[in-house]
Design a protein around this motif. Structure first.
Motif, PDB file in Angstrom:
ATOM      1  N   GLY A  74      -0.236  -8.545  -7.765  1.00  0.00           N
ATOM      2  CA  GLY A  74       1.007  -7.815  -8.070  1.00  0.00           C
ATOM      3  C   GLY A  74       2.160  -8.482  -7.376  1.00  0.00           C
ATOM      4  O   GLY A  74       2.116  -9.657  -7.007  1.00  0.00           O
ATOM      5  N   TYR A  75       3.168  -7.698  -7.215  1.00  0.00           N
ATOM      6  CA  TYR A  75       4.386  -8.142  -6.631  1.00  0.00           C
ATOM      7  C   TYR A  75       4.182  -8.786  -5.260  1.00  0.00           C
ATOM      8  O   TYR A  75       4.613  -9.895  -4.993  1.00  0.00           O
ATOM      9  CB  TYR A  75       5.223  -6.883  -6.501  1.00  0.00           C
ATOM     10  N   VAL A  76       3.465  -8.043  -4.394  1.00  0.00           N
ATOM     11  CA  VAL A  76       3.267  -8.506  -3.022  1.00  0.00           C
ATOM     12  C   VAL A  76       2.202  -9.602  -2.966  1.00  0.00           C
ATOM     13  O   VAL A  76       2.395 -10.646  -2.329  1.00  0.00           O
ATOM     14  CB  VAL A  76       2.867  -7.322  -2.112  1.00  0.00           C
ATOM     15  N   ASP A 127      -7.793 -10.670  -9.111  1.00  0.00           N
ATOM     16  CA  ASP A 127      -7.287  -9.384  -9.602  1.00  0.00           C
ATOM     17  C   ASP A 127      -8.266  -8.870 -10.642  1.00  0.00           C
ATOM     18  O   ASP A 127      -8.883  -9.656 -11.370  1.00  0.00           O
ATOM     19  CB  ASP A 127      -5.883  -9.554 -10.213  1.00  0.00           C
ATOM     20  N   LYS A 158      -3.698 -10.033 -16.737  1.00  0.00           N
ATOM     21  CA  LYS A 158      -2.783 -10.601 -15.742  1.00  0.00           C
ATOM     22  C   LYS A 158      -3.274 -11.978 -15.278  1.00  0.00           C
ATOM     23  O   LYS A 158      -2.507 -12.933 -15.185  1.00  0.00           O
ATOM     24  CB  LYS A 158      -2.722  -9.641 -14.549  1.00  0.00           C
ATOM     25  N   TYR A 169     -14.477 -12.010  -7.376  1.00  0.00           N
ATOM     26  CA  TYR A 169     -14.430 -12.144  -5.920  1.00  0.00           C
ATOM     27  C   TYR A 169     -15.305 -13.313  -5.455  1.00  0.00           C
ATOM     28  O   TYR A 169     -15.048 -13.914  -4.430  1.00  0.00           O
ATOM     29  CB  TYR A 169     -14.913 -10.846  -5.253  1.00  0.00           C
ATOM     30  N   VAL A 203      -3.452  -4.761  -2.769  1.00  0.00           N
ATOM     31  CA  VAL A 203      -3.615  -3.947  -3.992  1.00  0.00           C
ATOM     32  C   VAL A 203      -2.696  -2.734  -3.908  1.00  0.00           C
ATOM     33  O   VAL A 203      -2.130  -2.428  -2.852  1.00  0.00           O
ATOM     34  CB  VAL A 203      -5.083  -3.495  -4.174  1.00  0.00           C
ATOM     35  N   THR A 250      -1.169   1.061  -3.743  1.00  0.00           N
ATOM     36  CA  THR A 250      -1.494   2.295  -3.012  1.00  0.00           C
ATOM     37  C   THR A 250      -0.580   3.398  -3.541  1.00  0.00           C
ATOM     38  O   THR A 250       0.378   3.784  -2.872  1.00  0.00           O
ATOM     39  CB  THR A 250      -1.243   2.127  -1.496  1.00  0.00           C
ATOM     40  N   TYR A 295      -7.995   2.067  -4.162  1.00  0.00           N
ATOM     41  CA  TYR A 295      -7.990   0.638  -4.526  1.00  0.00           C
ATOM     42  C   TYR A 295      -8.285  -0.230  -3.306  1.00  0.00           C
ATOM     43  O   TYR A 295      -8.958  -1.240  -3.383  1.00  0.00           O
ATOM     44  CB  TYR A 295      -6.642   0.229  -5.123  1.00  0.00           C
ATOM     45  N   THR A 305       0.621  -1.132   1.703  1.00  0.00           N
ATOM     46  CA  THR A 305       1.259  -0.140   2.559  1.00  0.00           C
ATOM     47  C   THR A 305       0.324   1.051   2.721  1.00  0.00           C
ATOM     48  O   THR A 305       0.100   1.794   1.770  1.00  0.00           O
ATOM     49  CB  THR A 305       2.603   0.298   1.950  1.00  0.00           C
ATOM     50  N   GLU A 331       3.862  -5.501   4.888  1.00  0.00           N
ATOM     51  CA  GLU A 331       4.805  -6.372   4.183  1.00  0.00           C
ATOM     52  C   GLU A 331       6.152  -5.655   4.038  1.00  0.00           C
ATOM     53  O   GLU A 331       6.195  -4.480   3.696  1.00  0.00           O
ATOM     54  CB  GLU A 331       4.234  -6.722   2.797  1.00  0.00           C
ATOM     55  N   LEU A 367       8.845  -7.256   2.250  1.00  0.00           N
ATOM     56  CA  LEU A 367       9.686  -7.931   1.248  1.00  0.00           C
ATOM     57  C   LEU A 367      10.273  -6.935   0.260  1.00  0.00           C
ATOM     58  O   LEU A 367       9.740  -5.842   0.058  1.00  0.00           O
ATOM     59  CB  LEU A 367       8.905  -9.023   0.524  1.00  0.00           C
ATOM     60  N   LYS A 402       6.187   8.661  -2.711  1.00  0.00           N
ATOM     61  CA  LYS A 402       5.142   8.326  -1.766  1.00  0.00           C
ATOM     62  C   LYS A 402       5.464   8.151  -0.290  1.00  0.00           C
ATOM     63  O   LYS A 402       5.025   8.990   0.492  1.00  0.00           O
ATOM     64  CB  LYS A 402       4.279   7.221  -2.353  1.00  0.00           C
TER      65      LYS A 402
HETATM   66  N1  LIG Z   1       6.649  -4.011  -4.419  1.00  0.00           N
HETATM   67  C1  LIG Z   1       7.236  -4.017  -3.251  1.00  0.00           C
HETATM   68  O1  LIG Z   1       8.441  -4.199  -3.146  1.00  0.00           O
HETATM   69  C2  LIG Z   1       6.421  -3.798  -1.990  1.00  0.00           C
HETATM   70  C3  LIG Z   1       6.969  -4.170  -0.744  1.00  0.00           C
HETATM   71  C4  LIG Z   1       6.216  -3.997   0.411  1.00  0.00           C
HETATM   72  C5  LIG Z   1       4.938  -3.449   0.327  1.00  0.00           C
HETATM   73  N2  LIG Z   1       4.414  -3.065  -0.885  1.00  0.00           N
HETATM   74  C6  LIG Z   1       3.054  -2.523  -0.906  1.00  0.00           C
HETATM   75  O2  LIG Z   1       2.163  -3.556  -1.267  1.00  0.00           O
HETATM   76  C7  LIG Z   1       1.077  -3.044  -2.050  1.00  0.00           C
HETATM   77  C8  LIG Z   1       1.024  -3.749  -3.392  1.00  0.00           C
HETATM   78  O3  LIG Z   1       2.245  -3.485  -4.075  1.00  0.00           O
HETATM   79  P1  LIG Z   1       2.646  -4.240  -5.414  1.00  0.00           P
HETATM   80  O4  LIG Z   1       4.049  -3.840  -5.726  1.00  0.00           O
HETATM   81  O5  LIG Z   1       2.292  -5.681  -5.293  1.00  0.00           O
HETATM   82  O6  LIG Z   1       1.621  -3.522  -6.426  1.00  0.00           O
HETATM   83  P2  LIG Z   1       1.273  -3.920  -7.943  1.00  0.00           P
HETATM   84  O7  LIG Z   1       0.868  -2.664  -8.595  1.00  0.00           O
HETATM   85  O8  LIG Z   1       2.362  -4.768  -8.506  1.00  0.00           O
HETATM   86  O9  LIG Z   1      -0.022  -4.876  -7.786  1.00  0.00           O
HETATM   87  C9  LIG Z   1      -1.266  -4.455  -7.343  1.00  0.00           C
HETATM   88  C10 LIG Z   1      -2.315  -5.315  -8.026  1.00  0.00           C
HETATM   89  O10 LIG Z   1      -3.587  -5.011  -7.462  1.00  0.00           O
HETATM   90  C11 LIG Z   1      -4.572  -5.110  -8.495  1.00  0.00           C
HETATM   91  N3  LIG Z   1      -5.767  -4.392  -8.061  1.00  0.00           N
HETATM   92  C12 LIG Z   1      -5.987  -3.052  -7.963  1.00  0.00           C
HETATM   93  N4  LIG Z   1      -7.227  -2.804  -7.506  1.00  0.00           N
HETATM   94  C13 LIG Z   1      -7.822  -4.016  -7.306  1.00  0.00           C
HETATM   95  C14 LIG Z   1      -9.085  -4.418  -6.820  1.00  0.00           C
HETATM   96  N5  LIG Z   1     -10.003  -3.519  -6.432  1.00  0.00           N
HETATM   97  N6  LIG Z   1      -9.360  -5.743  -6.744  1.00  0.00           N
HETATM   98  C15 LIG Z   1      -8.432  -6.676  -7.115  1.00  0.00           C
HETATM   99  N7  LIG Z   1      -7.215  -6.343  -7.581  1.00  0.00           N
HETATM  100  C16 LIG Z   1      -6.903  -5.027  -7.668  1.00  0.00           C
HETATM  101  C17 LIG Z   1      -3.868  -4.490  -9.674  1.00  0.00           C
HETATM  102  O11 LIG Z   1      -4.491  -4.886 -10.896  1.00  0.00           O
HETATM  103  C18 LIG Z   1      -2.456  -5.075  -9.521  1.00  0.00           C
HETATM  104  O12 LIG Z   1      -2.307  -6.298 -10.222  1.00  0.00           O
HETATM  105  C19 LIG Z   1       1.325  -1.554  -2.142  1.00  0.00           C
HETATM  106  O13 LIG Z   1       0.635  -0.920  -1.117  1.00  0.00           O
HETATM  107  C20 LIG Z   1       2.821  -1.439  -1.921  1.00  0.00           C
HETATM  108  O14 LIG Z   1       3.172  -0.161  -1.418  1.00  0.00           O
HETATM  109  C21 LIG Z   1       5.139  -3.255  -2.044  1.00  0.00           C
END
Ligand SMILES: NC(=O)c1ccc[n+]([C@@H]2O[C@H](COP(=O)([O-])OP(=O)(O)OC[C@H]3O[C@@H](n4cnc5c(N)ncnc54)[C@H](O)[C@@H]3O)[C@@H](O)[C@H]2O)c1
Length: 609
Positions: free
Chosen positions: A10-12, A31, A36, A71, A85, A87, A99, A122, A151, A153, A442
């Motif tokens: 994902g994003y992070v 993932d 994706k 994995y 992943v 949350t 997750y 998070t 994180e 960012l 959240k």
């Molecule tokens: N987006 C932000 O700006 C940001 C900033 C700081 C922290 N965070 C935290 O970082 C975490 C991830 O956020 P995000 O925005 O990247 O989420 P996201 O939903 O964009 O990405 C999460 C990814 O995890 C994958 N996933 C889920 N379960 C899985 C598993 N068991 N095995 C492998 N892959 C799996 C999903 O398919 C998805 O692609 C969250 O806890 C979020 O709160 C996000």
């Protein structure tokens, strides 16, 4: 160079993976989302983040960055496994850690030597212990040390934020593991805080998010006071921000954010001034904006009885995705978002995790349908509707029974979802008597829920959430005020996206504002330089204008919802002559009040009348 597995693209996860690869590490991203991974293997980043596509492609070409759904391709031989992943909000406002737990289990199954498992998702304090437990239970052969590395960012500047962080925080019960993670970041030359236990590092993230939310709530409350004493909240914030102890960020008064989670036609049993009614949530939300003296029938787990309790917050947010229809014994059903929490016989569970082994509380006294209400001669609308009634119905005090979940169906949905916060019980009785839990945004909520679990009532955090939630509806109140009601009024929304330079609509206040205006009988138009196509798919009932001038022609009011630069440079005199009434509600404080008034506008900013 280190060998790193990143879990979650994902994003992070993807930003972390691409940046660590760019720093010379050998990174494999896993993932479970096949689509994706297929996209990434072709060099396509499935979301927009400036610079990320180039960074991913460059490192993939130089073979430092790979993508997989297995994995087994990533974890064996790795020195680090970084969990990134999702949350989402879960049980009773706490973070849903399923997750993270699943990722830890899969890592354990594939570990073939000692490993440092880094948690970047998070998560609330104590999660690291859960991850350690899963790793130990699933793999007793190899040792894994868990390190928290939150994180910070932000979307839109993710690479810059990762590569030039204000600080890096790592914490673990095992000092050597924490230092090993710190090594990954050494090339960034950023301050690194190593905490001597994992809980402290976990807490830094939650406390930081709660503090930022508190700053926004704080300035929004100051803005409300400013409006009453004729002070300018923007200048107040500027003056405060010049103090080095305070600093200028996160002090912009404006429109707040929202919560979740049932489909609007689901009903609740409402009481006001001794009269009861069964009302759809969408109507409760709407009426709650003008009349806060609402009570709904709620449920106490301790006694398994129902009681009318005050509604403290009514929320609405846009939702796109699969809605779940939960069917139970005795013919009850309810539609909600998959992350909506339910009070079950064995504890709080998310809708998507319910199975035929789960039992939900049911108030059998509750009417099955609106017809039943009419037959009982109760009011159907409290605000301005018919005033009949009322033999007090025997709802309150009724003992609930438990009904088994029979079936869960999914269907695609695009529209508004609603929830209520009910003081004390944090539950409410909904359609057909089924009981459901409150549901909330959240981070701050999760911290508050954690505190409650340890018998501490976090008063400040609750106030922060309440103020944030009310903020978005201020715009509606101001419109009502300036226009003498909203029915049949033509309102133009300047901006739809949740912030400028994006077409992202997640958590965008525009959608809530538009829906409330439509529900109040207004004709709503909108213009946005980038987000109109996406909004059209969600809100086809809006009228879309080709530019700000077309939007203004014949309008009774304009509302600035997104602070796009082009709105700052409009020919306001031209705009004004084409409007039916020259009212501007500036939800982002982008115009100068005195100038707007000189031009003849009725102008209302936030915290600067
Ligand atoms: N987006 C932000 O700006 C940001 C900033 C700081 C922290 N965070 C935290 O970082 C975490 C991830 O956020 P995000 O925005 O990247 O989420 P996201 O939903 O964009 O990405 C999460 C990814 O995890 C994958 N996933 C889920 N379960 C899985 C598993 N068991 N095995 C492998 N892959 C799996 C999903 O398919 C998805 O692609 C969250 O806890 C979020 O709160 C996000």
């Amino acid at each position: 160079m280190s060998k790193v597995a990143v879990i979650g693209a994902g994003y992070v996860g993807l930003t972390t993976a691409a940046c660590l690869a760019d720093l010379g590490n050998d990174v494999t991203v896993v993932d479970i989302d096949r689509e994706k991974i297929a996209q990434l293997q072709k060099g396509h980043v499935p979301f927009y983040e400036p610079g990320l596509t180039e960074l991913v492609q460059r490192n993939a070409e130089s073979r430092r960055l790979r993508f997989t759904t297995s994995y087994r391709d990533a974890v064996p031989g790795a020195e680090y496994a970084i969990i990134a992943v999702s949350t989402p909000e879960g049980e009773g406002g706490e973070a849903d850690l399923s997750y993270v737990e699943a990722a830890a289990g899969s890592i354990a199954d594939c570990m073939d030597g000692p490993l440092v498992v880094v948690n970047k998702s998070t998560v609330p304090p104590l999660t690291g212990d859960m991850v350690s437990r899963v790793l130990r239970q699933r793999n007793s052969k190899h040792e894994a040390h868990v390190v928290s590395n939150p994180e910070f960012l932000r979307e839109g500047s993710a690479i810059q934020d990762f590569m030039h962080p204000d600080r890096v925080v790592v914490g673990s019960h095992d000092r050597a593991a924490a230092e090993k993670v710190a090594k990954l970041y050494e090339p960034l030359e950023a301050p690194i805080l190593i905490t001597p236990n994992i809980y402290t590092a976990e807490m830094v993230k939650y406390a930081s998010n709660a503090f930022l939310a508190a700053r926004i709530s704080f300035i929004n409350e100051i803005a409300r006071i400013c409006e009453r004493v004729d002070a300018d909240a923007m200048l107040v914030a500027e003056g405060m921000g010049m103090d080095k102890r305070i600093g200028p960020s996160y002090l912009d008064a404006g429109i707040g954010y929202g919560g979740s989670c049932l489909v609007g036609r689901e009903t609740v049993i409402v009481r006001r001034e001794g009269r009861t009614a069964v009302l759809p949530l969408e109507q409760v939300f709407d009426e709650f904006q003008t009349d806060r003296a609402y009570e709904v029938l709620a449920w106490w787990r301790e006694t398994e009885t129902v009681e009318f309790l005050p509604v403290t917050v009514a929320t609405m947010r846009p939702f796109e995705g699969n809605i779940l229809e939960i069917s139970t014994e005795k013919g009850r059903r309810l539609e909600c978002t998959p992350d909506h929490p339910f009070a079950t016989l064995t504890g709080v569970k998310l809708a998507r995790d319910l199975t035929a082994d789960d039992w939900l509380p049911l108030d059998e006294e509750a009417p099955l349908a609106e017809m039943a209400v009419r037959e009982r001669n109760e009011v159907v609308s409290l605000a301005g509707g018919p005033t009949t009634v009322a033999t007090p119905p025997p709802y309150a005090g009724a003992k609930t029974s438990w009904v088994r979940v029979l079936d869960i169906k999914r269907r695609p949905f695009s529209g508004a979802v609603y929830s209520l916060e009910v003081a004390g019980a944090h539950t409410f009785v909904t359609t057909g008597g089924l009981v459901t839990h409150n549901c909330f945004p959240k981070d701050v909520k999760a911290l508050a829920a954690l505190a409650e679990r340890f018998d501490y009532h976090p008063e400040l955090l609750h106030a922060v959430m309440d103020i944030n939630r009310d903020q978005r509806m201020l715009v509606i109140d101001k419109l009502r005020d300036c226009l003498d009601g909203l029915s049949e009024k033509v309102i133009g929304l300047l901006g739809l996206a949740f912030k400028p330079n994006t077409d992202d609509l997640r958590e965008a206040p525009s959608l809530d504002i538009a829906r409330v205006l439509i529900a109040a009988g207004a004709h709503v138009r909108a213009y946005d330089p980038a987000a109109m196509e996406r909004t059209q798919a969600i809100l086809p009932e809006l009228e879309y204008a080709k530019d700000a001038y077309e939007l203004a022609a014949g309008a009774d009011a304009l509302v600035v919802v997104t602070e796009w630069n082009e709105f700052k440079h409009l020919d306001m005199a031209r705009l004004k002559t084409s409007m039916r009434k020259p009212v501007v509600i500036d939800g982002r404080n982008i115009y100068v009040p005195a100038t707007m008034r000189e031009l003849g506008f009725t102008y209302r900013g936030i915290g600067r009348e």
